[in-house]
Design an enzyme around this catalytic site. Sequence first.
Site, mmCIF file in Angstrom:
data_model
loop_
_atom_site.group_PDB
_atom_site.id
_atom_site.type_symbol
_atom_site.label_atom_id
_atom_site.label_comp_id
_atom_site.label_asym_id
_atom_site.label_seq_id
_atom_site.Cartn_x
_atom_site.Cartn_y
_atom_site.Cartn_z
ATOM 1 N N GLY A 68 0.818 -1.203 0.000
ATOM 2 C CA GLY A 68 0.000 0.000 0.000
ATOM 3 C C GLY A 68 0.850 1.249 0.000
ATOM 4 C CB SER A 69 -0.022 4.802 -0.525
ATOM 5 O OG SER A 69 -0.974 4.964 0.508
ATOM 6 C CB THR A 70 1.066 4.058 4.656
ATOM 7 O OG1 THR A 70 -0.079 4.872 4.392
ATOM 8 C CG2 THR A 70 1.783 4.623 5.871
ATOM 9 C CG ASP A 93 0.731 -4.139 5.870
ATOM 10 O OD1 ASP A 93 0.734 -3.196 5.054
ATOM 11 O OD2 ASP A 93 0.260 -5.264 5.609
ATOM 12 N N GLY A 105 -6.636 -4.431 3.140
ATOM 13 C CA GLY A 105 -6.904 -5.072 1.863
ATOM 14 C C GLY A 105 -7.307 -4.128 0.761
ATOM 15 N N GLY A 106 -7.247 -2.815 1.039
ATOM 16 C CA GLY A 106 -7.559 -1.860 -0.013
ATOM 17 C C GLY A 106 -6.629 -1.990 -1.201
ATOM 18 C CD GLU A 125 -1.807 -6.158 3.113
ATOM 19 O OE1 GLU A 125 -1.281 -5.128 2.661
ATOM 20 O OE2 GLU A 125 -3.027 -6.240 3.336
#
EC number: 5.3.1.6
Length: 262
Positions: free
Chosen positions: A34-36, A89, A103-104, A111
């Site tokens: 994810g982005s983060t 995460d 889960g986006g 994960e």
Amino acid sequence: MSSELSPIDKAKFVCAKRAAQLVESGMRVGLGTGSTAAWLVRCLGQRVRNEGLQITGVPTSTRTAELAREVGIDIITLDAAKRLDLTIDGADEFDGAFNLIKGGGGALLHEKVVAASSDRMVVIADVGKEVETLGAFPLPIEVIPFGLQTTHALVDETLVSMDVLGRDSSLRMDGDKPFVTDEGNHIIDLHLKRIGDARQLALTLNQVPGVVENGLFIDICDTVVLGFGDGKVEVRDINDGTIASERMIFAETDNLFSDLSD
């Protein structure tokens, strides 16, 4: 340099940078998706280059694996690592009990397996991800391709008896085709608005034939590193009940992270 980042990107960067400081040489680290989480991988890569940090990463997606290689992090499979010291995460939502919706990015199955194989799970998030009750963000569930429509109908039937505010669902698309996970499965997003009993919902969804896993992470997260747009960071630990605050300093060299996008 900090003025070049939006407040949400500042928040993502500072929580990732602070979480990267939790990693020590010799650790086997689960790397989220994810982005983060991408900011986190870049921050760890910077420590590898500048400080000689020696770690082994277990990525939760092909995207994360590619980025880890790019920034110089050695990666191995979960089977090779066996047990992880730490997983870091992101999360789409988290509540006061550190229950999560994830889960986006479409990697919820990997994960969850990686997080469950870790001695400690740290979630990094901007302050906007904190909620009183889970459910505003769509809850993803991973389903096998076989009998997809049947599984979707069974999930919809199951939601009728669940303590949720909304019961709409949609198959996640990638252009004009169903989104495909790294395991070759599909994602159904549940638009529930509010989840009254996350634990019961997680257990019930996983009993539906065709459902592989759901995006509710219950009793898995130990620590949340929360970032704010002004550079403030809070480190919250659920095990000892502590909250530590500090302010991260932006340096000119931090612009190497500015190419990351949501």
